[in-house]
Structures are given as structure tokens and as C-alpha cells.
Scaffold this motif. Structure first.
Motif, PDB file in Angstrom:
ATOM      1  N   GLY A  91       0.819  -1.210   0.000  1.00  0.00           N
ATOM      2  CA  GLY A  91       0.000   0.000   0.000  1.00  0.00           C
ATOM      3  C   GLY A  91       0.847   1.252   0.000  1.00  0.00           C
ATOM      4  N   VAL A  92       0.576   2.153   0.947  1.00  0.00           N
ATOM      5  CA  VAL A  92       1.291   3.426   1.053  1.00  0.00           C
ATOM      6  C   VAL A  92       2.475   3.251   1.997  1.00  0.00           C
ATOM      7  CG1 VAL A  92       1.119   5.853   1.693  1.00  0.00           C
ATOM      8  CG2 VAL A  92      -0.835   4.693   0.642  1.00  0.00           C
ATOM      9  N   LEU A  93       3.632   3.759   1.587  1.00  0.00           N
ATOM     10  CA  LEU A  93       4.841   3.672   2.399  1.00  0.00           C
ATOM     11  C   LEU A  93       5.425   5.068   2.549  1.00  0.00           C
ATOM     12  CD1 LEU A  93       6.857   1.713   3.776  1.00  0.00           C
ATOM     13  CD2 LEU A  93       8.074   1.595   1.598  1.00  0.00           C
ATOM     14  N   ASP A  94       5.604   5.504   3.790  1.00  0.00           N
ATOM     15  CA  ASP A  94       6.203   6.812   4.082  1.00  0.00           C
ATOM     16  C   ASP A  94       7.664   6.610   4.468  1.00  0.00           C
ATOM     17  OD1 ASP A  94       4.057   8.799   3.787  1.00  0.00           O
ATOM     18  OD2 ASP A  94       3.077   7.667   5.379  1.00  0.00           O
ATOM     19  N   ASP A 112      12.293   1.759  -8.681  1.00  0.00           N
ATOM     20  CA  ASP A 112      12.337   0.298  -8.814  1.00  0.00           C
ATOM     21  C   ASP A 112      11.185  -0.349  -8.065  1.00  0.00           C
ATOM     22  OD1 ASP A 112      13.137  -2.252  -9.384  1.00  0.00           O
ATOM     23  OD2 ASP A 112      14.961  -2.225  -8.185  1.00  0.00           O
ATOM     24  N   PHE A 113      10.938   0.135  -6.851  1.00  0.00           N
ATOM     25  CA  PHE A 113       9.863  -0.406  -6.010  1.00  0.00           C
ATOM     26  C   PHE A 113       8.502  -0.270  -6.692  1.00  0.00           C
ATOM     27  CE2 PHE A 113       6.662   0.101  -2.655  1.00  0.00           C
ATOM     28  CZ  PHE A 113       6.906  -1.010  -1.876  1.00  0.00           C
ATOM     29  N   MET A 114       8.234   0.901  -7.253  1.00  0.00           N
ATOM     30  CA  MET A 114       6.924   1.148  -7.863  1.00  0.00           C
ATOM     31  C   MET A 114       6.765   0.416  -9.192  1.00  0.00           C
ATOM     32  SD  MET A 114       6.288   5.133  -6.780  1.00  0.00           S
ATOM     33  CE  MET A 114       4.560   5.100  -7.163  1.00  0.00           C
ATOM     34  N   GLN A 115       7.874   0.169  -9.886  1.00  0.00           N
ATOM     35  CA  GLN A 115       7.792  -0.643 -11.097  1.00  0.00           C
ATOM     36  C   GLN A 115       7.459  -2.093 -10.763  1.00  0.00           C
ATOM     37  OE1 GLN A 115      11.263  -0.211 -13.607  1.00  0.00           O
ATOM     38  NE2 GLN A 115      11.208   2.032 -13.449  1.00  0.00           N
ATOM     39  N   ARG A 116       7.987  -2.578  -9.661  1.00  0.00           N
ATOM     40  CA  ARG A 116       7.708  -3.947  -9.242  1.00  0.00           C
ATOM     41  C   ARG A 116       6.323  -4.091  -8.616  1.00  0.00           C
ATOM     42  NH1 ARG A 116      13.152  -6.899  -7.030  1.00  0.00           N
ATOM     43  NH2 ARG A 116      14.678  -5.807  -8.317  1.00  0.00           N
ATOM     44  N   ASP A 279       5.188  -4.329   7.634  1.00  0.00           N
ATOM     45  CA  ASP A 279       4.263  -4.920   6.671  1.00  0.00           C
ATOM     46  C   ASP A 279       5.022  -5.318   5.408  1.00  0.00           C
ATOM     47  OD1 ASP A 279       4.697  -2.578   5.233  1.00  0.00           O
ATOM     48  OD2 ASP A 279       2.804  -1.657   5.854  1.00  0.00           O
ATOM     49  N   SER A 280       4.312  -5.872   4.450  1.00  0.00           N
ATOM     50  CA  SER A 280       4.961  -6.382   3.247  1.00  0.00           C
ATOM     51  C   SER A 280       5.654  -5.272   2.454  1.00  0.00           C
ATOM     52  CB  SER A 280       3.952  -7.110   2.362  1.00  0.00           C
ATOM     53  OG  SER A 280       2.851  -6.259   2.057  1.00  0.00           O
ATOM     54  N   GLY A 281       5.073  -4.061   2.461  1.00  0.00           N
ATOM     55  CA  GLY A 281       5.693  -2.949   1.751  1.00  0.00           C
ATOM     56  C   GLY A 281       7.057  -2.602   2.322  1.00  0.00           C
TER      57      GLY A 281
END
Length: 308
Positions: A91-94, A112-116, A279-281
Motif C-alpha cells: 500500500g502506502v509507504l512513508d 524500482d519499487f513502484m515498477q515492481r 508490513d509487506s511494503g
């Protein structure tokens, strides 16, 4: 269950913003709705969670105990919601990063994170070390990437990759061809430095703490690029991460100064609140960070795109 997730969400927002009105804006609620949710939570359990200090609301002892547990519960609830929506819990990661990491590594990691994980959202705050640590302590950030160590009891620190600061100057500066330079001479030079509270400045000052004399600080700047430009123009000498200077050294627009008396090594570090649920993020982002630096013994050895 006598409380709702909305009540906890309002409580956490008020604790973070120290204001009902600012918390309401952050949650897209009316001020009366936010105030009612907080009041109902306190009334249901016949307790008080915040004290008023002037115009600000501050957590009392019970509020401090509740805050990390409420944040962890909301994190788990958000992960459940994302999973039910078919987003695999990302989800959302700060994320908060200090300037060297934020400017040279974090944006590549986030890309990279958002592409995956196309359904994810990452919010990046680039601040100095003191501000990042404080934001992690108060649950305003999920994860911090800092330069140096964190000694806060409520914060977990994990080492990431070694980093090294280097003193540098313009190729036209007299020290550019001076060979090894003694600390006494360095202390009399005009310095372009990071501001108080930055990990870079703390590392440099600790390295010179055995000398009573202080640095001759001509200019304080919050941004690494600004320091580099000021030093290039001949205003003085500076000290930042070798990672930030790699391309400038390659071009010859800046040159390193040999300082054998100064130990300028430090560590890039991951930090998060001791009661934070990973969490997973967060787990995926930490995994990407470690993959980026795999095989590198120091930050300037990380394989990054070259700047022309």
C-alpha cells in the motif's frame, strides 16, 4: 470491540499533528467529526489521552503507551484492506531519507519499487538526520534511511552499507596540490558546511573532536549540491559523502584533499520504530535497498547511472 479504527486513526493523526484541526485536514474530515471521534474514544474508556499545552495537544503517559499499538493496528488493518482489494498488501509507504541518501539513492529505489509493485504509493521526505529520527519516533514515517547511528531507545537501527566523507576543494584552491593536509591547517580554512543536526556535520565534528579549535564556518547550507557549487566557485572547502562527489571528481571540477588525521567513515542505517509492524511494503523496500548495495563495500562503489 468498543473502539473503531476511525477513532484510532483520528487519535494517531492528532498525536502526530498536535492539533485536531490539522489532523482533520490530513484525514479529509470536518473538525467536528475528528473532535467527536477523539472524545468518544476517551469517553468510552473513561480516560484522557492528550493534554493541552497552549494551542497544542500533547500525548500524556497513557497516550504515549497507546500510540505505537494504535499505529501497528492501523498498519495491519491497511494491509488487510489492500489484500482484499487484490493489491497483495503493498500500500502506502512513508519513507524518510537524509540528503545524501535521498538525492543519490532513494529516488532510484522508489522507482524500482513502484515498477515492481504498480499499485503501491511511496511518499519520500528528504530531511537531515535529526528530523528523520524525530519523525520515526513520532510515527510520522514508516522507515528512515539515515547517515550514521541512532541511539534512541524507541528506534531500531540496522546497518546498511559503509559510507565515507571526504574533504574537497576547487582545483584552483591552494590545497588542491598540497598533498596530505594537517588538521590544524584545515581548521583555519573557510568552510562551506551542512547545518546543525545533519549526520554529515556530526561525523566531521566528531572526527576533529580531539582538537580544541573549531572550524571556521563561512557558510551553512542544507543541500549537498549547494555546498558543491559554493566550493567550485572558490568560496571555501567542504566535506560531504564520497558518493555525492564521485562524478565531480571524475570530471575534475572538484578534487579531494588528503586528511590522514580525520576518520571520516560512517554507516548508512535503516531505522524504524520499535513497535512498528513491518508490513509487506516495508519488507519489500528493505529487500530492494539491500539488493542495490549487494557487493559494494562502500556507498561510492554502488552501481549508479553516471551524470555527464
Amino acid at each position: 470491540m468498543r473502539f473503531t479504527l476511525r477513532q484510532l486513526e483520528v487519535f494517531v493523526a492528532v498525536a502526530q499533528h498536535e492539533s485536531v484541526s490539522r489532523a482533520a485536514r490530513a484525514l479529509a474530515l470536518s473538525q467536528s467529526a475528528a473532535s467527536s471521534a477523539l472524545a468518544e474514544l476517551e469517553k468510552q474508556f473513561d480516560c484522557q489521552l492528550l493534554d493541552r499545552h497552549g494551542k497544542r495537544l500533547r500525548l500524556n503517559a497513557l497516550g504515549f503507551q497507546l500510540l505505537p499499538k494504535a499505529v501497528a493496528l492501523l498498519d495491519r488493518a491497511e494491509e488487510v484492506e489492500e489484500l482484499l482489494h487484490g493489491q497483495q498488501g503493498i500500500g502506502v509507504l512513508d519513507v524518510g531519507a537524509t540528503l545524501t541518501i535521498g538525492n543519490y539513492l532513494a529516488t532510484l529505489l522508489i522507482s524500482d519499487f513502484m515498477q515492481r509493485h504498480p499499485g503501491s504509493r511511496v511518499r519520500l521526505a528528504v530531511r537531515n538526520t535529526r528530523t528523520i529520527v524525530d519523525s520515526v519516533r513520532h510515527h510520522r514515517l514508516d522507515l528512515g534511511l539515515i547517515e550514521g547511528q541512532c541511539e534512541e531507545e524507541d528506534v531500531i537501527s540496522q546497518p546498511w552499507v559503509e559510507d565515507e566523507l571526504v574533504v574537497f576543494c576547487s582545483p584552483r584552491h591552494p590545497l588542491a596540490t598540497a598533498g596530505e593536509v594537517e588538521l590544524g591547517r584545515l581548521l583555519h580554512e573557510a568552510w562551506i558546511m551542512r547545518e546543525e543536526g545533519s549526520g554529515t556535520r556530526l561525523t566531521l565534528e566528531q572526527a576533529a573532536r580531539h582538537r580544541r579549535s573549531r572550524f571556521n564556518v563561512l557558510l551553512e547550507l542544507e543541500h549537498t549540491e549547494g555546498i558543491k557549487r559554493a566550493v567550485e566557485s572558490g568560496l571555501g572547502i567542504g566535506c560531504v559523502s564520497r558518493l555525492a562527489l564521485r562524478d565531480a571528481f571524475r570530471r575534475g571540477s572538484l578534487v579531494p584533499i588528503a586528511t590522514p588525521e580525520l576518520d571520516l567513515s560512517r554507516q548508512f542505517t535503516f531505522i524504524w520504530h520499535r513497535h512498528k509492524y513491518l508490513d509487506s511494503g516495508m519488507r519489500e523496500f528493505l529487500k530492494l535497498c539491500r539488493q542495490m548495495t549487494e557487493g559494494a563495500t562502500r556507498s561510492d562503489q554502488i552501481d549508479l547511472p553516471k551524470v555527464p
